[in-house]
Scaffold this motif. Structure first.
Motif, short mmCIF file in Angstrom:
data_model
loop_
_atom_site.label_atom_id
_atom_site.label_comp_id
_atom_site.label_asym_id
_atom_site.label_seq_id
_atom_site.Cartn_x
_atom_site.Cartn_y
_atom_site.Cartn_z
N ASP A 173 22.94 5.35 17.21
CA ASP A 173 21.79 6.22 16.98
C ASP A 173 22.13 7.61 17.50
O ASP A 173 22.15 7.84 18.71
CB ASP A 173 20.57 5.62 17.70
CG ASP A 173 19.31 6.44 17.48
OD1 ASP A 173 19.38 7.55 16.92
OD2 ASP A 173 18.23 5.96 17.89
N VAL A 216 25.30 -0.27 15.37
CA VAL A 216 24.62 0.97 14.98
C VAL A 216 24.72 1.97 16.12
O VAL A 216 24.50 1.62 17.29
CB VAL A 216 23.14 0.71 14.64
CG1 VAL A 216 22.37 2.01 14.48
CG2 VAL A 216 23.02 -0.14 13.37
N ASP A 236 22.63 4.20 21.81
CA ASP A 236 21.70 5.32 21.68
C ASP A 236 22.29 6.55 22.37
O ASP A 236 22.41 6.58 23.60
CB ASP A 236 20.35 4.94 22.29
CG ASP A 236 19.27 5.97 21.99
OD1 ASP A 236 19.58 7.16 21.91
OD2 ASP A 236 18.10 5.55 21.85
N ALA A 242 16.16 1.97 14.51
CA ALA A 242 17.11 1.48 15.53
C ALA A 242 16.56 0.24 16.22
O ALA A 242 17.29 -0.73 16.46
CB ALA A 242 17.39 2.58 16.55
N VAL A 266 23.14 -1.80 19.34
CA VAL A 266 22.70 -0.43 19.09
C VAL A 266 23.09 0.44 20.29
O VAL A 266 22.73 0.12 21.43
CB VAL A 266 21.18 -0.35 18.85
CG1 VAL A 266 20.74 1.11 18.72
CG2 VAL A 266 20.78 -1.13 17.61
N ALA A 283 18.06 -3.62 16.36
CA ALA A 283 18.25 -4.31 17.63
C ALA A 283 17.53 -5.66 17.61
O ALA A 283 18.06 -6.67 18.09
CB ALA A 283 17.74 -3.46 18.79
#
Length: 207
Positions: free
Chosen positions: A112, A110, A31, A19, A29, A23
């Motif tokens: 996570d 993304v 989280d 991750a 990203v 970034a």
């Protein structure tokens, strides 16, 4: 519209390093763990309902959540774990969706999510699933070095997560992580180039 990659992997797989590498490449990203902690931090959105369901005993004199006591309660009582998940997951899901809107102009991002495989309701957030895969012994050694846990405790945590086979069965992409951090970063860089090209092409096709 941004496309989204759901990033997951077992404890000690190196998912957080992956991750961070995305970034560093400029990829947005989100989280899920950070969101979860913010929901239970001071004045967090989840605190009133946690107090209602689990009582005042898991809060200290200043009204702060005693995370260790809550973890112990959830570990001892499976029904408490189910209660907490039923409370937290909709809030996390909603917050992720809100954050996704902030990056709607990106090519891709993304998310996570450690429990992506275990909690299928989160899969609707992603267009592809990326699993960080490593050997079981690597997981144990990494967690032992990082968290100083006993092997038995590490194996207990691993047993509570989806198996390696279960993760690989639902993966669109698999990122092996049995080497060095430098090797892992290189793999992420190549995957980033692939995702950029793929999602940019799809965005143009779908115009």
């Amino acid at each position: 519209m941004a496309y989204w990659v759901g990033l997951t992997g077992g404890i000690g797989s190196g998912k957080s390093q992956v991750a961070a590498a995305f970034a560093d490449a400029g990829v947005p990203v989100i989280d899920a763990d950070v969101i979860s902690r913010s929901l239970t931090a001071d004045n967090g959105k989840a605190l009133p309902e946690i107090r209602t369901q689990f009582g005042d005993d898991i809060f200290d004199q200043d009204g702060r959540l005693n995370r260790a006591q809550l973890r112990d309660l959830v570990f001892r009582r499976p029904e408490a774990k189910q209660q907490l998940e039923a409370l937290m997951f909709p809030l996390i899901l909603s917050e992720i969706k809100q954050q996704q809107q902030k990056y709607s102009q990106a090519v891709y991002g993304v998310i996570d999510i450690p429990l992506l495989i275990e909690q299928p309701e989160f899969m609707v957030l992603a267009n592809r699933i990326l699993v960080v895969d490593t050997l079981e012994q690597n997981q144990i050694e990494r967690v032992r070095r990082r968290s100083h846990l006993e092997d038995a405790e590490i194996r207990r945590i691993m047993a509570s997560q989806a198996s390696r086979k279960e993760k690989l069965l639902v993966a669109d992409d698999v990122l092996p992580n049995n080497g060095t951090i430098q090797e892992l970063t290189g793999k992420v860089d190549r995957l980033h180039c692939y995702y950029q090209a793929r999602f940019l092409y799809l965005s143009r096709v779908n115009l």
